[in-house]
Write an enzyme that holds these catalytic residues in place. Structure first.
Site, mmCIF file in Angstrom:
data_model
loop_
_atom_site.group_PDB
_atom_site.id
_atom_site.type_symbol
_atom_site.label_atom_id
_atom_site.label_comp_id
_atom_site.label_asym_id
_atom_site.label_seq_id
_atom_site.Cartn_x
_atom_site.Cartn_y
_atom_site.Cartn_z
ATOM 1 N N ASP A 189 -17.083 3.414 -15.774
ATOM 2 C CA ASP A 189 -15.656 3.097 -16.100
ATOM 3 C C ASP A 189 -15.153 3.147 -17.529
ATOM 4 N N CYS A 247 -7.282 16.994 2.240
ATOM 5 C CA CYS A 247 -5.908 16.551 2.249
ATOM 6 C C CYS A 247 -4.830 17.606 3.056
ATOM 7 N N CYS A 280 -1.309 16.856 4.450
ATOM 8 C CA CYS A 280 -1.096 15.349 4.568
ATOM 9 C C CYS A 280 -0.394 14.939 3.292
ATOM 10 N N CYS A 305 -0.351 9.314 1.493
ATOM 11 C CA CYS A 305 -0.278 8.365 0.204
ATOM 12 C C CYS A 305 0.838 8.425 -0.602
ATOM 13 N N CYS A 328 3.239 5.121 -1.504
ATOM 14 C CA CYS A 328 3.265 4.360 -2.941
ATOM 15 C C CYS A 328 4.722 4.052 -3.032
ATOM 16 N N CYS A 346 -1.866 3.107 -1.503
ATOM 17 C CA CYS A 346 -1.960 4.486 -1.198
ATOM 18 C C CYS A 346 -3.530 4.939 -0.685
ATOM 19 N N CYS A 356 -4.488 6.472 3.580
ATOM 20 C CA CYS A 356 -5.157 7.574 3.969
ATOM 21 C C CYS A 356 -5.833 7.390 5.172
HETATM 22 C C1 B12 Z 1 -7.512 4.857 -16.497
HETATM 23 C C2 B12 Z 1 -7.874 4.489 -15.222
HETATM 24 C C3 B12 Z 1 -7.141 3.903 -14.335
HETATM 25 C C4 B12 Z 1 -5.454 3.815 -14.583
HETATM 26 C C5 B12 Z 1 -4.913 5.309 -14.533
HETATM 27 C C6 B12 Z 1 -5.599 5.818 -13.092
HETATM 28 C C7 B12 Z 1 -5.379 7.542 -12.994
HETATM 29 N N1 B12 Z 1 -5.287 7.782 -11.734
HETATM 30 O O1 B12 Z 1 -5.543 8.078 -14.061
HETATM 31 C C8 B12 Z 1 -4.980 2.793 -13.432
HETATM 32 C C9 B12 Z 1 -5.140 1.350 -14.232
HETATM 33 C C10 B12 Z 1 -3.813 2.867 -13.157
HETATM 34 C C11 B12 Z 1 -6.089 2.712 -12.458
HETATM 35 C C12 B12 Z 1 -5.979 2.425 -11.352
HETATM 36 C C13 B12 Z 1 -6.815 2.386 -10.207
HETATM 37 N N2 B12 Z 1 -8.288 2.514 -10.295
HETATM 38 CO CO1 B12 Z 1 -9.052 3.251 -12.261
HETATM 39 N N3 B12 Z 1 -9.847 4.254 -13.635
HETATM 40 C C14 B12 Z 1 -9.327 4.608 -14.757
HETATM 41 C C15 B12 Z 1 -10.360 5.420 -15.688
HETATM 42 C C16 B12 Z 1 -10.882 4.155 -16.641
HETATM 43 C C17 B12 Z 1 -10.145 6.663 -16.368
HETATM 44 C C18 B12 Z 1 -9.174 7.380 -15.447
HETATM 45 C C19 B12 Z 1 -8.725 8.705 -16.034
HETATM 46 O O2 B12 Z 1 -9.381 9.285 -16.965
HETATM 47 N N4 B12 Z 1 -7.392 9.048 -15.681
HETATM 48 C C20 B12 Z 1 -6.793 10.058 -16.565
HETATM 49 C C21 B12 Z 1 -6.656 11.147 -15.327
HETATM 50 C C22 B12 Z 1 -5.773 12.368 -15.873
HETATM 51 O O3 B12 Z 1 -7.828 11.523 -15.106
HETATM 52 P P1 B12 Z 1 -8.700 11.430 -13.590
HETATM 53 O O4 B12 Z 1 -7.566 10.433 -12.670
HETATM 54 O O5 B12 Z 1 -10.201 11.058 -13.752
HETATM 55 O O6 B12 Z 1 -8.481 12.885 -13.164
HETATM 56 C C23 B12 Z 1 -9.298 13.890 -13.339
HETATM 57 C C24 B12 Z 1 -9.533 14.877 -12.271
HETATM 58 O O7 B12 Z 1 -8.843 13.922 -10.962
HETATM 59 C C25 B12 Z 1 -8.674 16.140 -12.546
HETATM 60 N N5 B12 Z 1 -7.310 16.096 -12.106
HETATM 61 C C26 B12 Z 1 -6.263 15.176 -12.494
HETATM 62 N N6 B12 Z 1 -5.192 15.551 -11.562
HETATM 63 C C27 B12 Z 1 -5.269 16.875 -11.132
HETATM 64 C C28 B12 Z 1 -4.603 17.416 -10.263
HETATM 65 C C29 B12 Z 1 -5.232 18.642 -9.689
HETATM 66 C C30 B12 Z 1 -4.370 19.630 -8.950
HETATM 67 C C31 B12 Z 1 -6.659 18.954 -10.030
HETATM 68 C C32 B12 Z 1 -7.070 20.332 -9.376
HETATM 69 C C33 B12 Z 1 -7.416 18.004 -10.711
HETATM 70 C C34 B12 Z 1 -6.660 17.049 -11.180
HETATM 71 O O8 B12 Z 1 -8.795 15.784 -13.830
HETATM 72 C C35 B12 Z 1 -8.641 14.739 -14.324
HETATM 73 C C36 B12 Z 1 -9.141 14.788 -15.759
HETATM 74 O O9 B12 Z 1 -10.462 15.352 -15.638
HETATM 75 C C37 B12 Z 1 -11.554 5.550 -14.556
HETATM 76 C C38 B12 Z 1 -12.907 5.584 -14.727
HETATM 77 C C39 B12 Z 1 -13.376 6.808 -15.706
HETATM 78 N N7 B12 Z 1 -13.920 6.498 -16.839
HETATM 79 O O10 B12 Z 1 -13.147 7.944 -15.337
HETATM 80 C C40 B12 Z 1 -11.323 4.370 -13.412
HETATM 81 C C41 B12 Z 1 -11.359 4.863 -11.963
HETATM 82 C C42 B12 Z 1 -10.704 6.051 -11.674
HETATM 83 N N8 B12 Z 1 -10.495 3.861 -11.143
HETATM 84 C C43 B12 Z 1 -11.079 3.444 -10.183
HETATM 85 C C44 B12 Z 1 -10.280 2.584 -9.079
HETATM 86 C C45 B12 Z 1 -11.152 1.952 -8.205
HETATM 87 C C46 B12 Z 1 -8.974 2.128 -9.364
HETATM 88 C C47 B12 Z 1 -8.082 1.761 -8.323
HETATM 89 C C48 B12 Z 1 -8.264 2.119 -6.974
HETATM 90 C C49 B12 Z 1 -8.185 0.190 -8.358
HETATM 91 C C50 B12 Z 1 -7.249 -0.639 -7.337
HETATM 92 N N9 B12 Z 1 -7.527 -0.729 -6.088
HETATM 93 O O11 B12 Z 1 -6.304 -0.982 -7.913
HETATM 94 C C51 B12 Z 1 -6.601 2.013 -8.827
HETATM 95 C C52 B12 Z 1 -6.342 3.479 -8.099
HETATM 96 C C53 B12 Z 1 -5.121 4.029 -8.521
HETATM 97 C C54 B12 Z 1 -4.965 5.555 -8.375
HETATM 98 N N10 B12 Z 1 -4.415 5.932 -7.004
HETATM 99 O O12 B12 Z 1 -5.576 6.244 -8.945
HETATM 100 C C55 B12 Z 1 -12.143 4.347 -9.900
HETATM 101 C C56 B12 Z 1 -12.017 5.175 -8.789
HETATM 102 C C57 B12 Z 1 -13.000 5.561 -7.816
HETATM 103 C C58 B12 Z 1 -12.746 6.674 -7.006
HETATM 104 N N11 B12 Z 1 -13.003 6.750 -5.481
HETATM 105 O O13 B12 Z 1 -12.059 7.586 -7.207
HETATM 106 C C59 B12 Z 1 -12.829 4.872 -11.445
HETATM 107 C C60 B12 Z 1 -13.484 6.195 -11.232
HETATM 108 C C61 B12 Z 1 -13.667 3.766 -11.751
HETATM 109 C C62 B12 Z 1 -15.036 3.595 -11.383
HETATM 110 N N12 B12 Z 1 -15.869 3.770 -12.263
HETATM 111 O O14 B12 Z 1 -15.381 3.583 -10.193
HETATM 112 N N13 B12 Z 1 -7.383 3.292 -13.288
HETATM 113 S S1 SF4 Z 2 -3.539 10.167 2.359
HETATM 114 FE FE1 SF4 Z 2 -5.623 10.941 1.963
HETATM 115 S S2 SF4 Z 2 -5.785 12.762 3.123
HETATM 116 FE FE2 SF4 Z 2 -3.697 12.188 2.969
HETATM 117 S S3 SF4 Z 2 -3.137 13.113 1.035
HETATM 118 FE FE3 SF4 Z 2 -3.473 11.530 0.543
HETATM 119 S S4 SF4 Z 2 -5.561 11.214 -0.246
HETATM 120 FE FE4 SF4 Z 2 -5.291 13.393 1.042
HETATM 121 S S1 SF4 Z 3 -2.326 2.317 -6.626
HETATM 122 FE FE1 SF4 Z 3 -1.611 4.010 -5.546
HETATM 123 S S2 SF4 Z 3 0.169 3.056 -4.151
HETATM 124 FE FE2 SF4 Z 3 -0.389 1.321 -5.653
HETATM 125 S S3 SF4 Z 3 1.294 1.803 -7.155
HETATM 126 FE FE3 SF4 Z 3 -0.665 2.861 -7.811
HETATM 127 S S4 SF4 Z 3 -0.312 4.949 -7.104
HETATM 128 FE FE4 SF4 Z 3 1.020 3.569 -6.036
#
Ligand code: B12
Ligand code: SF4
Ligand code: SF4
Length: 337
Positions: A123, A178, A181, A184, A188, A235, A239
Protein backbone atom coordinates in the site's frame (compact mmCIF):
# COMPACT_ATOMS: atom_id res chain seq x y z
CA UNK A 1 17.82 -18.18 -11.70
CA UNK A 2 14.96 -19.08 -9.36
CA UNK A 3 12.34 -21.72 -9.96
CA UNK A 4 9.00 -19.97 -10.52
CA UNK A 5 7.16 -22.96 -9.15
CA UNK A 6 9.19 -23.01 -5.92
CA UNK A 7 8.84 -19.25 -5.45
CA UNK A 8 5.07 -19.45 -5.95
CA UNK A 9 4.76 -22.35 -3.54
CA UNK A 10 6.68 -20.34 -0.94
CA UNK A 11 4.24 -17.44 -1.45
CA UNK A 12 1.22 -19.69 -1.04
CA UNK A 13 2.71 -21.32 2.06
CA UNK A 14 3.19 -17.82 3.47
CA UNK A 15 -0.51 -17.02 3.18
CA UNK A 16 -0.81 -15.39 -0.25
CA UNK A 17 -3.60 -17.16 -2.10
CA UNK A 18 -2.73 -15.22 -5.25
CA UNK A 19 0.75 -14.96 -6.70
CA UNK A 20 2.14 -14.07 -10.11
CA UNK A 21 5.55 -13.24 -11.52
CA UNK A 22 6.41 -10.40 -13.90
CA UNK A 23 9.71 -9.32 -15.44
CA UNK A 24 10.84 -6.05 -13.84
CA UNK A 25 10.39 -3.86 -16.91
CA UNK A 26 9.17 -0.26 -16.46
CA UNK A 27 5.42 0.37 -16.43
CA UNK A 28 3.60 2.53 -18.95
CA UNK A 29 3.93 5.96 -17.35
CA UNK A 30 0.94 7.47 -19.15
CA UNK A 31 -2.00 6.58 -16.81
CA UNK A 32 -0.24 7.74 -13.65
CA UNK A 33 1.15 10.92 -15.20
CA UNK A 34 -2.21 11.90 -16.72
CA UNK A 35 -3.96 11.20 -13.40
CA UNK A 36 -1.51 13.35 -11.48
CA UNK A 37 -1.47 16.15 -14.06
CA UNK A 38 -5.27 16.35 -13.84
CA UNK A 39 -4.98 16.74 -10.05
CA UNK A 40 -7.07 13.60 -9.45
CA UNK A 41 -4.94 12.70 -6.43
CA UNK A 42 -6.40 15.71 -4.58
CA UNK A 43 -4.48 16.38 -1.38
CA UNK A 44 -2.52 13.08 -1.54
CA UNK A 45 0.64 15.01 -2.35
CA UNK A 46 2.78 11.99 -1.51
CA UNK A 47 1.55 10.48 -4.80
CA UNK A 48 3.63 13.13 -6.59
CA UNK A 49 6.82 11.88 -4.95
CA UNK A 50 9.22 9.20 -6.20
CA UNK A 51 7.44 8.94 -9.56
CA UNK A 52 10.44 7.43 -11.35
CA UNK A 53 10.66 4.71 -8.72
CA UNK A 54 6.89 4.15 -8.83
CA UNK A 55 7.11 3.46 -12.52
CA UNK A 56 10.36 1.51 -12.70
CA UNK A 57 11.26 -1.20 -10.18
CA UNK A 58 14.87 -1.01 -11.42
CA UNK A 59 15.06 2.47 -9.91
CA UNK A 60 13.49 1.38 -6.67
CA UNK A 61 15.79 -1.59 -6.26
CA UNK A 62 18.88 -1.42 -8.48
CA UNK A 63 19.47 -4.87 -9.98
CA UNK A 64 15.80 -5.84 -9.70
CA UNK A 65 14.82 -8.57 -12.19
CA UNK A 66 11.46 -9.87 -11.02
CA UNK A 67 8.31 -8.43 -9.48
CA UNK A 68 6.30 -10.89 -7.42
CA UNK A 69 2.67 -9.70 -7.31
CA UNK A 70 0.87 -11.02 -4.26
CA UNK A 71 -2.76 -10.99 -3.19
CA UNK A 72 -4.88 -12.21 -0.33
CA UNK A 73 -8.65 -12.62 -0.32
CA UNK A 74 -10.09 -10.82 2.71
CA UNK A 75 -13.72 -11.83 2.31
CA UNK A 76 -15.18 -14.17 4.93
CA UNK A 77 -18.71 -15.48 5.24
CA UNK A 78 -18.93 -13.52 8.53
CA UNK A 79 -18.40 -10.13 6.83
CA UNK A 80 -21.16 -7.62 7.58
CA UNK A 81 -22.47 -6.53 4.20
CA UNK A 82 -24.76 -3.86 5.61
CA UNK A 83 -21.96 -2.29 7.68
CA UNK A 84 -21.02 1.40 7.25
CA UNK A 85 -17.41 0.12 7.25
CA UNK A 86 -16.07 -1.09 3.88
CA UNK A 87 -15.51 -4.83 3.65
CA UNK A 88 -11.70 -4.62 3.35
CA UNK A 89 -11.48 -2.71 6.66
CA UNK A 90 -13.75 -4.85 8.82
CA UNK A 91 -11.05 -7.19 10.16
CA UNK A 92 -7.51 -6.79 11.45
CA UNK A 93 -5.62 -4.07 9.57
CA UNK A 94 -4.58 -5.76 6.34
CA UNK A 95 -1.25 -3.93 6.29
CA UNK A 96 -0.15 -5.85 9.39
CA UNK A 97 -1.32 -9.18 7.99
CA UNK A 98 0.34 -8.64 4.64
CA UNK A 99 3.60 -7.51 6.28
CA UNK A 100 3.71 -10.63 8.47
CA UNK A 101 3.21 -12.76 5.39
CA UNK A 102 5.83 -10.83 3.40
CA UNK A 103 8.38 -11.52 6.16
CA UNK A 104 7.55 -15.22 6.09
CA UNK A 105 7.77 -15.29 2.30
CA UNK A 106 11.15 -13.53 2.34
CA UNK A 107 12.56 -16.06 4.82
CA UNK A 108 11.42 -18.95 2.57
CA UNK A 109 12.90 -17.32 -0.52
CA UNK A 110 16.23 -16.84 1.25
CA UNK A 111 16.31 -20.57 1.94
CA UNK A 112 15.78 -21.21 -1.77
CA UNK A 113 18.29 -18.56 -2.86
CA UNK A 114 20.80 -17.50 -0.19
CA UNK A 115 22.02 -13.94 -0.75
CA UNK A 116 18.84 -12.91 -2.59
CA UNK A 117 18.02 -9.18 -2.24
CA UNK A 118 14.39 -8.17 -1.89
CA UNK A 119 12.19 -5.08 -1.50
CA UNK A 120 8.65 -5.40 -0.20
CA UNK A 121 5.74 -3.02 -0.29
CA UNK A 122 2.14 -3.02 0.80
CA UNK A 123 0.00 0.00 0.00
CA UNK A 124 2.27 2.80 1.19
CA UNK A 125 5.42 2.05 -0.86
CA UNK A 126 6.20 3.81 -4.16
CA UNK A 127 4.83 0.89 -6.20
CA UNK A 128 1.81 0.61 -8.51
CA UNK A 129 0.43 -2.54 -6.98
CA UNK A 130 -2.58 -2.93 -9.25
CA UNK A 131 -0.59 -2.50 -12.43
CA UNK A 132 1.85 -5.22 -11.30
CA UNK A 133 -0.95 -7.54 -10.24
CA UNK A 134 -2.49 -7.15 -13.71
CA UNK A 135 0.82 -7.64 -15.46
CA UNK A 136 1.51 -10.80 -13.45
CA UNK A 137 -1.91 -12.25 -14.33
CA UNK A 138 -3.58 -12.13 -10.89
CA UNK A 139 -6.65 -10.58 -12.48
CA UNK A 140 -7.62 -7.66 -14.72
CA UNK A 141 -8.13 -3.95 -14.10
CA UNK A 142 -11.85 -3.39 -13.92
CA UNK A 143 -13.66 -0.26 -15.07
CA UNK A 144 -13.91 0.67 -11.42
CA UNK A 145 -10.10 0.62 -11.25
CA UNK A 146 -10.08 -2.51 -9.11
CA UNK A 147 -7.85 -5.49 -9.69
CA UNK A 148 -10.57 -8.07 -10.24
CA UNK A 149 -10.13 -11.83 -10.13
CA UNK A 150 -12.41 -14.52 -11.47
CA UNK A 151 -12.44 -16.41 -8.15
CA UNK A 152 -12.68 -13.68 -5.50
CA UNK A 153 -13.89 -10.71 -7.53
CA UNK A 154 -12.13 -7.58 -6.29
CA UNK A 155 -12.16 -8.74 -2.65
CA UNK A 156 -8.39 -9.00 -2.56
CA UNK A 157 -5.68 -6.82 -1.07
CA UNK A 158 -2.33 -6.60 -2.76
CA UNK A 159 1.40 -6.45 -2.03
CA UNK A 160 4.58 -6.79 -4.09
CA UNK A 161 8.07 -8.11 -3.56
CA UNK A 162 10.96 -7.16 -5.86
CA UNK A 163 13.76 -9.70 -6.38
CA UNK A 164 17.24 -9.29 -7.82
CA UNK A 165 16.96 -12.68 -9.59
CA UNK A 166 15.23 -13.89 -12.71
CA UNK A 167 12.77 -16.75 -12.51
CA UNK A 168 12.51 -19.54 -15.08
CA UNK A 169 8.90 -18.71 -16.11
CA UNK A 170 6.96 -15.45 -16.05
CA UNK A 171 3.19 -15.06 -16.08
CA UNK A 172 1.13 -13.29 -18.73
CA UNK A 173 -1.74 -10.84 -18.18
CA UNK A 174 -5.24 -12.30 -18.47
CA UNK A 175 -8.06 -10.86 -20.53
CA UNK A 176 -10.60 -8.46 -19.06
CA UNK A 177 -13.90 -9.74 -17.67
CA UNK A 178 -15.58 -6.35 -18.12
CA UNK A 179 -16.75 -6.73 -21.71
CA UNK A 180 -20.15 -5.17 -22.31
CA UNK A 181 -20.58 -4.14 -18.67
CA UNK A 182 -20.51 -0.76 -16.97
CA UNK A 183 -22.53 -1.47 -13.85
CA UNK A 184 -19.82 0.00 -11.60
CA UNK A 185 -19.85 3.30 -13.49
CA UNK A 186 -23.63 3.50 -13.14
CA UNK A 187 -23.45 2.62 -9.44
CA UNK A 188 -20.96 5.31 -8.46
CA UNK A 189 -23.03 8.02 -6.77
CA UNK A 190 -20.52 10.83 -7.26
CA UNK A 191 -19.33 10.36 -10.85
CA UNK A 192 -15.80 9.56 -9.62
CA UNK A 193 -15.28 6.92 -12.33
CA UNK A 194 -14.45 9.41 -15.04
CA UNK A 195 -12.96 6.98 -17.62
CA UNK A 196 -12.50 3.19 -17.71
CA UNK A 197 -10.23 2.27 -14.79
CA UNK A 198 -9.73 5.89 -13.75
CA UNK A 199 -10.91 7.18 -10.36
CA UNK A 200 -10.94 10.89 -9.68
CA UNK A 201 -10.07 10.60 -5.99
CA UNK A 202 -11.41 14.08 -5.27
CA UNK A 203 -14.93 12.83 -6.05
CA UNK A 204 -14.49 9.40 -4.47
CA UNK A 205 -16.20 8.65 -1.15
CA UNK A 206 -13.34 6.35 -0.20
CA UNK A 207 -10.98 9.32 -0.43
CA UNK A 208 -13.33 11.58 1.52
CA UNK A 209 -13.88 9.07 4.33
CA UNK A 210 -10.37 7.57 4.59
CA UNK A 211 -7.87 10.17 3.41
CA UNK A 212 -9.62 13.50 3.99
CA UNK A 213 -10.63 13.07 7.58
CA UNK A 214 -9.00 16.17 9.05
CA UNK A 215 -10.82 18.51 6.64
CA UNK A 216 -14.54 19.16 6.29
CA UNK A 217 -16.30 16.60 4.06
CA UNK A 218 -16.52 18.06 0.53
CA UNK A 219 -19.87 19.97 0.53
CA UNK A 220 -20.84 18.96 -3.03
CA UNK A 221 -20.48 15.24 -2.21
CA UNK A 222 -22.28 15.15 1.13
CA UNK A 223 -25.74 14.41 -0.21
CA UNK A 224 -24.31 11.40 -2.11
CA UNK A 225 -22.53 9.86 0.89
CA UNK A 226 -25.07 7.04 1.20
CA UNK A 227 -24.56 4.93 4.32
CA UNK A 228 -20.79 4.70 4.31
CA UNK A 229 -18.67 5.86 7.25
CA UNK A 230 -15.32 4.38 6.26
CA UNK A 231 -14.39 3.54 2.67
CA UNK A 232 -16.86 2.88 -0.12
CA UNK A 233 -17.78 -0.38 -1.81
CA UNK A 234 -20.59 0.75 -4.11
CA UNK A 235 -18.73 0.28 -7.40
CA UNK A 236 -17.59 -3.15 -6.21
CA UNK A 237 -20.97 -4.19 -4.89
CA UNK A 238 -22.39 -3.58 -8.37
CA UNK A 239 -19.82 -5.84 -9.99
CA UNK A 240 -21.17 -9.23 -11.09
CA UNK A 241 -17.80 -10.83 -10.33
CA UNK A 242 -18.28 -9.92 -6.68
CA UNK A 243 -21.79 -11.35 -6.68
CA UNK A 244 -20.31 -14.78 -7.31
CA UNK A 245 -17.05 -14.26 -5.38
CA UNK A 246 -15.71 -17.10 -3.30
CA UNK A 247 -15.08 -16.14 0.37
CA UNK A 248 -11.87 -17.47 1.86
CA UNK A 249 -12.68 -17.44 5.57
CA UNK A 250 -9.09 -16.53 6.36
CA UNK A 251 -9.23 -16.01 10.12
CA UNK A 252 -6.84 -13.03 10.02
CA UNK A 253 -9.53 -11.09 8.14
CA UNK A 254 -12.55 -12.02 10.28
CA UNK A 255 -14.66 -8.93 11.01
CA UNK A 256 -14.23 -7.26 14.37
CA UNK A 257 -16.86 -5.60 16.53
CA UNK A 258 -16.50 -2.22 14.77
CA UNK A 259 -18.13 -3.79 11.68
CA UNK A 260 -21.36 -4.45 13.57
CA UNK A 261 -21.92 -0.87 14.70
CA UNK A 262 -24.65 1.23 13.11
CA UNK A 263 -24.14 4.78 11.84
CA UNK A 264 -25.92 6.02 14.95
CA UNK A 265 -23.50 4.12 17.19
CA UNK A 266 -20.45 5.28 15.24
CA UNK A 267 -21.54 8.92 15.43
CA UNK A 268 -22.11 8.65 19.19
CA UNK A 269 -18.86 6.88 20.13
CA UNK A 270 -16.95 8.02 23.21
CA UNK A 271 -13.15 8.40 22.83
CA UNK A 272 -12.27 5.34 24.92
CA UNK A 273 -14.79 3.17 23.04
CA UNK A 274 -13.39 4.42 19.76
CA UNK A 275 -9.88 3.45 20.79
CA UNK A 276 -10.92 -0.02 21.91
CA UNK A 277 -12.98 -0.70 18.79
CA UNK A 278 -10.60 0.63 16.15
CA UNK A 279 -7.10 -0.19 17.36
CA UNK A 280 -5.45 -2.74 15.11
CA UNK A 281 -7.97 -2.09 12.32
CA UNK A 282 -7.66 0.11 9.22
CA UNK A 283 -10.59 2.19 10.55
CA UNK A 284 -8.21 3.81 13.07
CA UNK A 285 -6.91 5.84 10.12
CA UNK A 286 -9.99 8.08 10.18
CA UNK A 287 -9.30 9.07 13.82
CA UNK A 288 -12.02 9.75 16.36
CA UNK A 289 -13.37 13.00 14.95
CA UNK A 290 -13.06 11.92 11.30
CA UNK A 291 -15.08 8.75 11.88
CA UNK A 292 -17.82 10.61 13.78
CA UNK A 293 -17.85 13.28 11.05
CA UNK A 294 -18.27 10.56 8.39
CA UNK A 295 -21.08 8.87 10.32
CA UNK A 296 -22.95 12.16 10.74
CA UNK A 297 -22.68 12.98 7.05
CA UNK A 298 -23.97 9.51 6.16
CA UNK A 299 -26.85 9.86 8.64
CA UNK A 300 -27.80 13.18 7.04
CA UNK A 301 -27.39 11.85 3.49
CA UNK A 302 -29.50 8.79 4.19
CA UNK A 303 -32.11 10.99 5.86
CA UNK A 304 -32.27 8.63 8.78
CA UNK A 305 -35.05 9.36 11.25
CA UNK A 306 -32.51 9.09 14.06
CA UNK A 307 -30.22 11.74 12.56
CA UNK A 308 -31.80 14.80 14.16
CA UNK A 309 -31.44 13.72 17.80
CA UNK A 310 -27.85 12.55 17.32
CA UNK A 311 -26.86 15.64 15.34
CA UNK A 312 -28.42 17.95 17.94
CA UNK A 313 -26.44 16.25 20.68
CA UNK A 314 -23.22 16.88 18.76
CA UNK A 315 -23.82 20.54 17.84
CA UNK A 316 -21.69 21.58 20.81
CA UNK A 317 -18.92 19.00 20.26
CA UNK A 318 -15.34 20.13 20.84
CA UNK A 319 -14.40 19.19 17.24
CA UNK A 320 -15.13 21.70 14.50
CA UNK A 321 -15.38 18.83 11.97
CA UNK A 322 -18.07 17.14 14.03
CA UNK A 323 -19.99 20.36 14.71
CA UNK A 324 -19.97 21.22 11.00
CA UNK A 325 -21.20 17.73 10.04
CA UNK A 326 -23.89 17.81 12.75
CA UNK A 327 -25.15 21.17 11.50
CA UNK A 328 -25.30 19.86 7.96
CA UNK A 329 -27.06 16.63 8.96
CA UNK A 330 -29.69 18.63 10.85
CA UNK A 331 -30.39 20.70 7.76
CA UNK A 332 -31.24 17.67 5.60
CA UNK A 333 -34.88 17.02 4.90
CA UNK A 334 -36.00 13.64 6.16
CA UNK A 335 -38.35 11.63 8.27
CA UNK A 336 -37.66 13.60 11.43
CA UNK A 337 -39.34 12.60 14.65
C1 B12 B 1 -4.12 6.22 -3.75
C2 B12 B 1 -4.97 5.00 -3.50
C3 B12 B 1 -6.34 5.17 -3.37
C4 B12 B 1 -7.03 6.49 -3.72
C5 B12 B 1 -7.12 6.60 -5.27
C6 B12 B 1 -7.71 5.35 -5.92
C7 B12 B 1 -7.32 5.12 -7.37
N1 B12 B 1 -8.13 4.34 -8.05
O1 B12 B 1 -6.31 5.58 -7.85
C8 B12 B 1 -8.39 6.33 -2.99
C9 B12 B 1 -8.28 6.91 -1.59
C10 B12 B 1 -9.60 6.95 -3.67
C11 B12 B 1 -8.48 4.81 -2.87
C12 B12 B 1 -9.67 4.13 -2.74
C13 B12 B 1 -9.76 2.76 -2.61
N2 B12 B 1 -8.75 1.90 -2.45
CO1 B12 B 1 -6.89 2.41 -2.64
N3 B12 B 1 -5.09 2.69 -3.01
C14 B12 B 1 -4.37 3.72 -3.39
C15 B12 B 1 -2.89 3.37 -3.61
C16 B12 B 1 -2.10 3.79 -2.38
C17 B12 B 1 -2.27 3.96 -4.89
C18 B12 B 1 -3.17 3.82 -6.13
C19 B12 B 1 -2.63 4.62 -7.29
O2 B12 B 1 -1.44 4.58 -7.56
N4 B12 B 1 -3.52 5.35 -7.95
C20 B12 B 1 -3.16 6.10 -9.14
C21 B12 B 1 -3.75 5.37 -10.36
C22 B12 B 1 -3.43 6.13 -11.64
O3 B12 B 1 -3.05 4.14 -10.36
P1 B12 B 1 -3.77 2.71 -10.22
O4 B12 B 1 -5.16 2.86 -9.70
O5 B12 B 1 -2.88 1.79 -9.47
O6 B12 B 1 -3.84 2.34 -11.73
C23 B12 B 1 -2.76 1.77 -12.43
C24 B12 B 1 -3.32 0.76 -13.39
O7 B12 B 1 -4.68 0.51 -13.08
C25 B12 B 1 -3.15 1.39 -14.72
N5 B12 B 1 -4.33 2.12 -15.26
C26 B12 B 1 -4.96 3.15 -14.69
N6 B12 B 1 -5.90 3.57 -15.46
C27 B12 B 1 -5.92 2.79 -16.55
C28 B12 B 1 -6.74 2.82 -17.65
C29 B12 B 1 -6.53 1.87 -18.64
C30 B12 B 1 -7.43 1.90 -19.80
C31 B12 B 1 -5.50 0.91 -18.49
C32 B12 B 1 -5.27 -0.11 -19.51
C33 B12 B 1 -4.67 0.92 -17.37
C34 B12 B 1 -4.90 1.86 -16.41
O8 B12 B 1 -2.12 2.30 -14.59
C35 B12 B 1 -2.15 2.86 -13.31
C36 B12 B 1 -0.78 3.33 -12.96
O9 B12 B 1 0.19 2.31 -13.15
C37 B12 B 1 -2.98 1.80 -3.75
C38 B12 B 1 -1.77 1.01 -3.22
C39 B12 B 1 -0.62 1.07 -4.21
N7 B12 B 1 0.55 1.44 -3.72
O10 B12 B 1 -0.77 0.79 -5.39
C40 B12 B 1 -4.25 1.45 -2.93
C41 B12 B 1 -5.19 0.32 -3.48
C42 B12 B 1 -5.33 0.54 -4.95
N8 B12 B 1 -6.45 0.59 -2.81
C43 B12 B 1 -7.09 -0.47 -2.51
C44 B12 B 1 -8.41 -0.47 -1.99
C45 B12 B 1 -8.89 -1.77 -1.34
C46 B12 B 1 -9.22 0.66 -2.09
C47 B12 B 1 -10.75 0.75 -1.88
C48 B12 B 1 -11.50 -0.46 -2.41
C49 B12 B 1 -11.05 0.93 -0.36
C50 B12 B 1 -12.54 1.08 -0.06
N9 B12 B 1 -13.33 0.02 -0.02
O11 B12 B 1 -12.98 2.18 0.17
C51 B12 B 1 -11.09 2.05 -2.65
C52 B12 B 1 -11.44 1.74 -4.11
C53 B12 B 1 -11.76 2.92 -4.95
C54 B12 B 1 -11.60 2.55 -6.43
N10 B12 B 1 -12.68 2.29 -7.13
O12 B12 B 1 -10.46 2.51 -6.91
C55 B12 B 1 -6.32 -1.73 -2.90
C56 B12 B 1 -6.96 -2.29 -4.18
C57 B12 B 1 -7.04 -3.80 -4.26
C58 B12 B 1 -7.62 -4.23 -5.60
N11 B12 B 1 -8.23 -5.40 -5.60
O13 B12 B 1 -7.54 -3.52 -6.59
C59 B12 B 1 -4.88 -1.17 -3.07
C60 B12 B 1 -4.02 -1.88 -4.14
C61 B12 B 1 -4.20 -1.28 -1.69
C62 B12 B 1 -3.71 -2.70 -1.39
N12 B12 B 1 -2.44 -2.86 -1.04
O14 B12 B 1 -4.44 -3.65 -1.48
N13 B12 B 1 -7.26 4.25 -2.97
S1 SF4 C 1 -19.04 -3.89 -12.75
FE1 SF4 C 1 -17.24 -5.27 -12.68
S2 SF4 C 1 -17.35 -6.41 -14.62
FE2 SF4 C 1 -18.71 -4.62 -14.83
S3 SF4 C 1 -17.40 -3.06 -15.79
FE3 SF4 C 1 -17.29 -2.75 -13.57
S4 SF4 C 1 -15.47 -3.88 -12.90
FE4 SF4 C 1 -16.03 -4.63 -14.95
S1 SF4 D 1 -15.43 3.84 -4.18
FE1 SF4 D 1 -16.30 3.55 -6.23
S2 SF4 D 1 -18.51 3.96 -6.03
FE2 SF4 D 1 -17.53 4.75 -4.19
S3 SF4 D 1 -17.26 6.92 -4.73
FE3 SF4 D 1 -15.30 5.85 -5.19
S4 SF4 D 1 -15.45 5.30 -7.37
FE4 SF4 D 1 -17.53 5.86 -6.66
Amino acid sequence: MLSAQAAKQAARDSGFGLVGLAAAEPLDSHPLRVWLAAGMHGAMRWMEERIDERLDPGRLQPGCRTVVALGACFLTTAHVRSSPVALYAQGRDYHATMRDRLRRFRRSLLELAPGLRTYSAVDTGPVQERAWAARAGLGWLGRNGMLTTSEHGSNVVLAVMLLDREVDTYDAPISSGCDGCDRCVEACPTGALCAPGVVDARRCLAYQTIEQTTEPFAPELRAHAGRTAFGCDLCQRACPWNGRAHACDDERFLPREIASLSLEELASLAPEQHLLLTQGTAVARAHFDGLRRNALIALGASRAASAAAIARALLGDSSLLVRDAAQWALGQPGERP
